[in-house]
Structures are given as C-alpha cells and as structure tokens.
Design a protein around this motif. Structure first.
Motif, PDB file in Angstrom:
ATOM      1  N   ARG A 117       7.297 -81.920  50.119  1.00 44.78           N
ATOM      2  CA  ARG A 117       7.537 -82.815  51.257  1.00 44.78           C
ATOM      3  C   ARG A 117       6.214 -83.237  51.885  1.00 44.78           C
ATOM      4  O   ARG A 117       5.364 -82.407  52.215  1.00 44.78           O
ATOM      5  CB  ARG A 117       8.409 -82.127  52.299  1.00 44.78           C
ATOM      6  CG  ARG A 117       8.705 -83.005  53.515  1.00 44.78           C
ATOM      7  CD  ARG A 117       9.733 -82.377  54.414  1.00 44.78           C
ATOM      8  NE  ARG A 117       9.968 -83.178  55.603  1.00 44.78           N
ATOM      9  CZ  ARG A 117      10.889 -82.915  56.533  1.00 44.78           C
ATOM     10  NH1 ARG A 117      11.678 -81.844  56.389  1.00 44.78           N
ATOM     11  NH2 ARG A 117      11.030 -83.684  57.593  1.00 44.78           N
ATOM     12  N   ASN A 118       6.058 -84.548  52.082  1.00 53.00           N
ATOM     13  CA  ASN A 118       4.856 -85.114  52.687  1.00 53.00           C
ATOM     14  C   ASN A 118       4.876 -84.861  54.189  1.00 53.00           C
ATOM     15  O   ASN A 118       5.861 -85.170  54.861  1.00 53.00           O
ATOM     16  CB  ASN A 118       4.811 -86.616  52.402  1.00 53.00           C
ATOM     17  CG  ASN A 118       3.484 -87.239  52.767  1.00 53.00           C
ATOM     18  OD1 ASN A 118       2.866 -86.907  53.772  1.00 53.00           O
ATOM     19  ND2 ASN A 118       3.040 -88.181  51.947  1.00 53.00           N
ATOM     20  N   PRO A 119       3.788 -84.334  54.767  1.00 56.64           N
ATOM     21  CA  PRO A 119       3.775 -84.059  56.208  1.00 56.64           C
ATOM     22  C   PRO A 119       3.562 -85.301  57.063  1.00 56.64           C
ATOM     23  O   PRO A 119       3.585 -85.211  58.299  1.00 56.64           O
ATOM     24  CB  PRO A 119       2.614 -83.081  56.359  1.00 56.64           C
ATOM     25  CG  PRO A 119       1.677 -83.454  55.269  1.00 56.64           C
ATOM     26  CD  PRO A 119       2.558 -83.866  54.110  1.00 56.64           C
ATOM     27  N   GLY A 120       3.327 -86.445  56.437  1.00 57.73           N
ATOM     28  CA  GLY A 120       3.138 -87.671  57.205  1.00 57.73           C
ATOM     29  C   GLY A 120       1.679 -88.011  57.476  1.00 57.73           C
ATOM     30  O   GLY A 120       1.380 -89.015  58.128  1.00 57.73           O
ATOM     31  N   TYR A 121       0.780 -87.200  56.992  1.00 59.73           N
ATOM     32  CA  TYR A 121      -0.647 -87.484  57.095  1.00 59.73           C
ATOM     33  C   TYR A 121      -1.348 -86.714  55.990  1.00 59.73           C
ATOM     34  O   TYR A 121      -0.713 -85.933  55.274  1.00 59.73           O
ATOM     35  CB  TYR A 121      -1.193 -87.100  58.469  1.00 59.73           C
ATOM     36  CG  TYR A 121      -1.344 -85.609  58.707  1.00 59.73           C
ATOM     37  CD1 TYR A 121      -2.590 -84.993  58.681  1.00 59.73           C
ATOM     38  CD2 TYR A 121      -0.226 -84.795  58.956  1.00 59.73           C
ATOM     39  CE1 TYR A 121      -2.732 -83.623  58.887  1.00 59.73           C
ATOM     40  CE2 TYR A 121      -0.360 -83.436  59.173  1.00 59.73           C
ATOM     41  CZ  TYR A 121      -1.617 -82.859  59.141  1.00 59.73           C
ATOM     42  OH  TYR A 121      -1.747 -81.504  59.338  1.00 59.73           O
ATOM     43  N   ASP A 122      -2.650 -86.928  55.840  1.00 57.43           N
ATOM     44  CA  ASP A 122      -3.418 -86.265  54.787  1.00 57.43           C
ATOM     45  C   ASP A 122      -4.209 -85.107  55.408  1.00 57.43           C
ATOM     46  O   ASP A 122      -5.254 -85.337  56.030  1.00 57.43           O
ATOM     47  CB  ASP A 122      -4.369 -87.261  54.134  1.00 57.43           C
ATOM     48  CG  ASP A 122      -5.079 -86.687  52.904  1.00 57.43           C
ATOM     49  OD1 ASP A 122      -5.231 -85.455  52.832  1.00 57.43           O
ATOM     50  OD2 ASP A 122      -5.490 -87.487  52.031  1.00 57.43           O
ATOM     51  N   PRO A 123      -3.733 -83.866  55.279  1.00 62.81           N
ATOM     52  CA  PRO A 123      -4.418 -82.739  55.922  1.00 62.81           C
ATOM     53  C   PRO A 123      -5.846 -82.530  55.451  1.00 62.81           C
ATOM     54  O   PRO A 123      -6.714 -82.147  56.238  1.00 62.81           O
ATOM     55  CB  PRO A 123      -3.534 -81.540  55.556  1.00 62.81           C
ATOM     56  CG  PRO A 123      -2.182 -82.122  55.316  1.00 62.81           C
ATOM     57  CD  PRO A 123      -2.459 -83.442  54.662  1.00 62.81           C
ATOM     58  N   LEU A 124      -6.124 -82.765  54.169  1.00 57.00           N
ATOM     59  CA  LEU A 124      -7.479 -82.559  53.682  1.00 57.00           C
ATOM     60  C   LEU A 124      -8.424 -83.598  54.269  1.00 57.00           C
ATOM     61  O   LEU A 124      -9.539 -83.262  54.704  1.00 57.00           O
ATOM     62  CB  LEU A 124      -7.515 -82.598  52.153  1.00 57.00           C
ATOM     63  CG  LEU A 124      -8.888 -82.373  51.511  1.00 57.00           C
ATOM     64  CD1 LEU A 124      -9.520 -81.069  51.983  1.00 57.00           C
ATOM     65  CD2 LEU A 124      -8.782 -82.392  49.992  1.00 57.00           C
ATOM     66  N   ALA A 125      -8.017 -84.843  54.302  1.00 59.42           N
ATOM     67  CA  ALA A 125      -8.857 -85.885  54.908  1.00 59.42           C
ATOM     68  C   ALA A 125      -9.096 -85.584  56.383  1.00 59.42           C
ATOM     69  O   ALA A 125     -10.213 -85.762  56.896  1.00 59.42           O
ATOM     70  CB  ALA A 125      -8.205 -87.255  54.733  1.00 59.42           C
TER      71      ALA A 125
END
Length: 574
Positions: A117-125
């Motif tokens: 499931r995609n959290p809605g943003y890019d945590p690594l970025a």
C-alpha cells in the motif's frame, strides 16, 4: 590540534589498547576537556523502519496521518541533529520490501499497516530532503540477503517473480548468495536507489550467510580453528558486494558504499572470537573489501563488552587501509529488556572508538532519542560538544576551488552573508555545498571544530542574527567530502556590526541586571535562524543553565509579564 592528530596517527596498537583499558577502568575520573574533539568523525545512527521500531509510529492511512508520520521523522531528526549526529543509516529495504515507490519490490507494511500500500508520499525522498536540510548525510540501508518469513508477502512475491533465487532455511527465506542471479538482483535494487535519490551512500546490511545456513546454529562456544573459511561462499558474498559497488559508482562515483559486518573479523592472536566472526561464520572478507577499495566504509557491529569489544575494535581500526571503519555501538543493550548494561559501558566504548579514529554508529536511533539511561544527555552534553564533518572519501575527485567574493551586509536584526559559487565540473564533484565557520579571532581557524557553525549549506547565502566581533570563513565541499581552502572575511568587514555578548563559562550564563528587573524569571534561547531551542528559568542571581545546548551561537530573550520577548544579547557556546 595538529600535533595531537599527528601523535594519534603514530600511536601503536599496544598503547591504544592500554588507553582502552585505562578508560575502561577509570572512565569516571577522565575530564571531558582532556578528550580530543575531532573536526572529522563519523557520528551515525541506524534508523530502523522494520516494524516501526524507530519510525514510524503513525500509520499513513489518510493525508493527515501521513503528515503526522512525516512530522515524527522530522522531530527525530531534530533531536539527532542537536546531539551532533552527522550520518543517518535509513532502513530502505527491509525484507524483500521497501519504503519508496520501487519498480522492483513492493511497499513494506511499516508505513500503512498493509503490504503493497502506497502511503501517499515518498518516504525516502522526504528523508533525504530532511537530512540534507539539517546538514546530515543519509545512506540508504539495504538488508541484502534475508527475504523474510517463508510465507510473508515480500518473500512470496520475490519467489513468484524470481523462481530459484530464494531458498528456505527453517521458517525463513533467503536470497541464495551462490545463485548466479543474486548479485545482479541486489545490485539492481541499489542502482535503482542510487539513480533516483540524492542519498549519500548505500549501506548493505546482512550481506552474509545466515547462521542457520549449514544447519548448525551458533552456540557461542566454538573455539579457535573450530571451522575454516569456505572460500566459495566467501567469493559469493564478495561478488555481490562488488556488483553493488560497480552499480552504485557507475551512477554516482561520489556515492559511498558501506557494509555492516559481524563485529569480530576473525580470531586474534590473543583473543578468540568464540566461533562468531565475519570471515568464517559470515563469509565476509570485509577487511579485504576495504583494502581493494570495493567499499568505502565498514560498520562492524561490535555488540559486546570488555575484552570482546576493545581488541576487536582496534583490529578493525588497524586494518581499515584508506577506508573508514566505524564502530557499531549496542545502545539497545542499555535497555532492561536486553542486557541492562550500565551507561558507563557505552561511555567507554565511544571514547575508545574516538581515540582509535573510528567514529561510531549507534544501534538504534530510538534508544538515543529516548535518552535510555541518560545516553542522549551524555552524547549531547559531553561527547559531542562540538560538531564534526564526515571524513572525506579516499577516492575523492579533483581539488575543490574555494568560493569567492564574500559579502557581509547588515539589516535591522541580521547579518546577511553571501558569496559566489566557484566553477566546478558537477559531473565529477556531485555539486557543492558550503561550511560556515565563525570566531571572535581573525583569521578564523577552520581546523578547529569549535568554529564550525553550519555544515552543508546548499545555497550561497546565509542569514544570522547580529553578533558582536565575530569573523567568518566559508569553504566549499564536494560530495566526496573534500573541502576547499577558506574564503575569509576582511577584518574591517567583520567589525562593522555590533551586538551584545552575554558572559558565560560554557555551562552557565549571567543575565544583565536589566533583565532581572524586567523579566518574570524565564528566558527563551533561540538559534540564529530564530527557532526557540530552549526555555530556561532563572533566580535572583541571574544565572541561566546552558550546559545542555549544542555548540553554536544563540540569541537570548527575556519574557515579560505579558509574554512578550525582548532580546538581551547573544551567547556563544564552544
């Protein structure tokens, strides 16, 4: 400082071991002022995302929850920055699952509570931006060989996509290091990260054969020569590391490759590893990786006490060649749920690692941030009284030219520093950032870590509050960590502004009499960018405790009965 560094560089292993034993015995009697504070030192933490152990605590099920999740990471990074940490090992690949939108592997469940499931943003970025904003390096921590429980989401997905790559040992799945596809698969993941993200390095973890591979579980009682290295398996692991190195360096030659290794490389002439070492048990020929330049850094996890720590730590230090060996420190052992170590054990290990010019990496971030047994107080208030830069890589690029045309302007409340960017080939340097130094003496000594007030500034300007009699120097630094010669301000420029410095001894400052009459017993301490970093109460003597603040320059404001703040002056903490 230079003489001390020269002496440390020549000291023999025997003398270092004697120093380690002395620190171990007399730790409480050593004055902090007697310990060298280096300008260059790796100060790292492992930030674990597996199961949200360090981060995140909130699941990103809605946009608001995603913002809260991001806020948790920002707050943790603020705490780590204040503690002098300069390197974040951010767990990016967990168990055949990841925390960024990958074309190769699925989302891990730590972000949303559900795999895929995609959290809605890019945590690594987001993590990269937040670390760089604070002047910290970030390495993408990649767990290489484990694929998780045999029937877990990540393991099942990987087995379906790449049949024959994963083998079963007990209830766990592992990428088979001997598979002809293992090296290319792990290298592809690392290449994907390196090509898409501005991380400062790739950090390989669990890049070894698991304990249960041969069906014999390590029991801690095997003696010297109980087993011999399996050369074919050693070559298999080295092939993976080499493939990752090629992939990463082809993308960005300035990007570090580091590996976490078992804490003991091999048996020593006078100390057994008790059957648990990198070379024989893990098939990690790690010191050879450093010698050949396959990796830039090693992070041996020396999670032991006493004579199981010091001799092996010094062995890593003596065999680091042109690379860096960073001592892994078992902060989790302070917890009562583990081994309930006293803080003095960690205290001694970190100072010995510094004396051996290793630096340190703390496992884990939460144990530091939650001040387990006073660890944060020690690191923030004593060990890291002054900031440190990450040491430059041995494979650095061309010499970095200094910035030019330093200009200092004063407006109503600030000094505006600006300079011109030197001309460089960014394809080889990776681009430039800037370090800022300040001192009451001119010219500013950039070899003194106490003068470093800002690191890795990514623009050619900086605004600070007006401070009396400070002089400035600016250096350019490339992605290899190479620093240019300083661009210093002229003396007449530096003396063209005024302010009021408050008297202090590094632990306590004394407020002016006017503040005692106008205030209500509290002051606010702000950074040069205007952020409140502390509030302090004071008594009739006007004494304010500042010993827990990180080194730097701050403004001090009294708070009147209406809650209004009035600037009293400035304080420089060194």
């Amino acid at each position: 400082m230079g003489l001390v560094k020269t002496w440390l560089g020549r000291i023999s292993a025997t003398l270092i071991l004697m120093a380690a034993m002395a620190v171990s015995t007399y730790a409480e009697d050593v004055e902090p002022s007697l310990i060298q504070y280096p300008k260059y030192e790796v100060r790292a933490v492992w930030l674990t995302t597996l199961g949200g152990l360090d981060w995140p605590r909130t699941r990103a099920l809605t946009p608001d929850m995603a913002e809260k999740q991001k806020g948790e990471l920002s707050a943790m990074l603020d705490e780590l920055q204040a503690a002098g940490i300069n390197t974040i090992l951010f767990q990016t690949r967990i168990r055949a699952t990841v925390v960024y939108p990958s074309a190769i592997e699925p989302w891990d469940e730590c972000l949303t509570g559900s795999y895929g499931r995609n959290p809605g943003y890019d945590p690594l970025a987001f993590a990269v931006d937040e670390c760089h904003k604070r002047g910290m390096e970030i390495q993408a921590w990649v767990v290489a060989i484990p694929a998780g429980r045999w029937n877990s989401y990540g393991c099942r997905t990987l087995r379906r996509k790449r049949p024959g790559l994963v083998v079963r040992r007990g209830d766990e799945g592992y990428i088979d290091p001997a598979s002809r596809h293992a090296a290319s698969y792990i290298a592809d993941i690392c290449r994907e990260i390196a090509s898409r993200y501005d991380v400062d390095g790739i950090h390989l973890d669990y890049i070894r054969y698991p304990e249960t591979w041969d069906g014999k579980v390590y029991n801690g009682r095997k003696r010297r020569n109980a087993a011999k290295p399996d050369l074919s398996q050693i070559r298999a692991i080295t092939n993976i590391v080499s493939a990752v190195s090629r992939a990463v360096k082809q993308e960005k030659p300035w990007m570090k490759l580091s590996c976490a290794t078992i804490g003991k490389h091999a048996d020593l002439p006078r100390r057994y590893s008790n059957g648990w070492n990198a070379l024989v048990r893990g098939r990690q020929d790690a010191q050879e990786w450093l010698r050949k330049g396959i990796v830039d850094q090693l992070y041996p996890m020396i999670y032991f006490r006493g004579n199981d720590f010091y001799p092996f730590a010094l062995d890593w230090s003596e065999n680091r060649y042109d690379g860096q060996a960073v001592a892994g420190i078992a902060a989790y052992m302070l917890s009562t749920g583990y081994s309930d170590w006293p803080l003095s054990e960690i205290w001694r290990q970190m100072y010995v690692a510094r004396t051996a010019r290793m630096g340190y990496a703390i496992f884990r971030a939460r144990h530091l941030c939650e001040n387990t047994k006073g660890l944060l107080d020690f690191v923030k208030g004593e060990l890291n009284m002054y900031p440190a830069l990450v040491p430059p890589m041995a494979t650095g690029g061309p010499q970095v030219p200094p910035p030019t045309q330093l200009r200092i302007k004063k407006d109503a409340a600030r000094l505006l520093l600006a300079w011109d960017e030197p001309r460089v080939d960014t394809a080889h340097s990776g681009g430039l950032a800037y370090n800022i130094y300040a001192d009451e003496h001119c010219p500013v000594d950039i070899s003194d870590a106490r003068n470093l007030i800002a690191m890795r500034i990514d623009s050619c300007r900086m605004a600070i509050k007006t401070v009396r009699n400070l002089h400035f120097a600016v250096t350019a630094v490339d992605r290899y960590g190479n620093e240019s010669q300083p661009l210093r301000c002229q003396h007449n420029q530096a003396s063209a502004y005024r302010g009021h410095m408050l008297a202090n001894d590094g632990k306590t400052l004394t407020l002016p009499a006017a503040a005692l009459n106008a205030g209500r017993g509290y002051v606010a301490v702000k950074s040069l960018t205007g952020t409140i970093v502390a509030t302090r109460a004071y008594g009739t003597d006007g004494k304010v405790y500042i010993g827990s603040l990180a080194p730097g320059c701050y403004t001090v404001h009294s708070i009147d009965k209406k809650g209004n703040a009035h600037r009293l002056g400035f304080v420089m903490i060194k």
